[in-house]
Design a protein around this motif. Structure first.
Motif, mmCIF file in Angstrom:
data_model
loop_
_atom_site.group_PDB
_atom_site.id
_atom_site.type_symbol
_atom_site.label_atom_id
_atom_site.label_comp_id
_atom_site.label_asym_id
_atom_site.label_seq_id
_atom_site.Cartn_x
_atom_site.Cartn_y
_atom_site.Cartn_z
ATOM 1 N N UNK A 43 31.031 41.688 50.896
ATOM 2 C CA UNK A 43 31.609 41.752 49.551
ATOM 3 C C UNK A 43 31.559 43.183 49.038
ATOM 4 N N UNK A 44 30.447 43.849 49.263
ATOM 5 C CA UNK A 44 30.298 45.242 48.834
ATOM 6 C C UNK A 44 31.313 46.139 49.521
ATOM 7 N N UNK A 45 31.635 45.839 50.771
ATOM 8 C CA UNK A 45 32.664 46.600 51.475
ATOM 9 C C UNK A 45 34.026 46.457 50.812
ATOM 10 N N UNK A 46 34.330 45.253 50.363
ATOM 11 C CA UNK A 46 35.572 45.043 49.616
ATOM 12 C C UNK A 46 35.554 45.852 48.316
ATOM 13 N N UNK A 47 34.439 45.809 47.609
ATOM 14 C CA UNK A 47 34.333 46.553 46.348
ATOM 15 C C UNK A 47 34.503 48.049 46.579
ATOM 16 N N UNK A 48 33.878 48.563 47.628
ATOM 17 C CA UNK A 48 33.990 49.986 47.939
ATOM 18 C C UNK A 48 35.430 50.345 48.292
ATOM 19 N N UNK A 49 36.047 49.523 49.122
ATOM 20 C CA UNK A 49 37.425 49.794 49.512
ATOM 21 C C UNK A 49 38.371 49.768 48.332
ATOM 22 N N UNK A 50 38.241 48.770 47.485
ATOM 23 C CA UNK A 50 39.112 48.685 46.313
ATOM 24 C C UNK A 50 38.896 49.853 45.362
ATOM 25 N N UNK A 51 37.669 50.352 45.279
ATOM 26 C CA UNK A 51 37.400 51.477 44.376
ATOM 27 C C UNK A 51 38.124 52.743 44.820
ATOM 28 N N UNK A 60 36.760 53.782 38.536
ATOM 29 C CA UNK A 60 37.332 53.135 39.720
ATOM 30 C C UNK A 60 36.579 51.870 40.125
ATOM 31 N N UNK A 61 35.421 51.613 39.527
ATOM 32 C CA UNK A 61 34.665 50.408 39.878
ATOM 33 C C UNK A 61 35.502 49.170 39.566
ATOM 34 N N UNK A 62 35.536 48.246 40.494
ATOM 35 C CA UNK A 62 36.333 47.036 40.330
ATOM 36 C C UNK A 62 35.502 45.980 39.599
#
Length: 79
Positions: A43-51, A60-62
């Motif tokens: 999940x954190x990887x998704x958050x990092x990628x989306x940011x 930029x934090x989602x």
């Protein structure tokens, strides 16, 4: 020793300066929500990628809704 690799999500990146912050924030949050380490890291990887699709760091934090909506489309069993 346990190791694993988590692939980055496929997005158009414009600014990666806040990706580490996004990863750590999501990782800790989802651990606190009761997710196991591997799921929280995914999940954190998704958050990092989306940011990385936005300019800046804090800006930029989602948010959780956007993050989980995206994950439900890509990997629904994760949530």
């Amino acid at each position: 020793e346990l190791t694993c690799a988590l692939p980055a999500i496929d997005v158009v990146s414009v600014d990666s300066s806040g990706a580490g912050d996004a990863f750590i924030c999501a990782l800790v949050s989802y651990l606190l929500y009761g997710y196991n380490l591997l799921s929280a890291a995914k999940i954190a990887g998704y958050a990092a990628g989306l940011s990385t699709t936005r300019q800046g760091t804090a800006t930029a934090l989602v948010d959780r809704y956007t993050l989980e909506t995206y994950i439900r489309r890509k990997e629904p069993d994760l949530l």
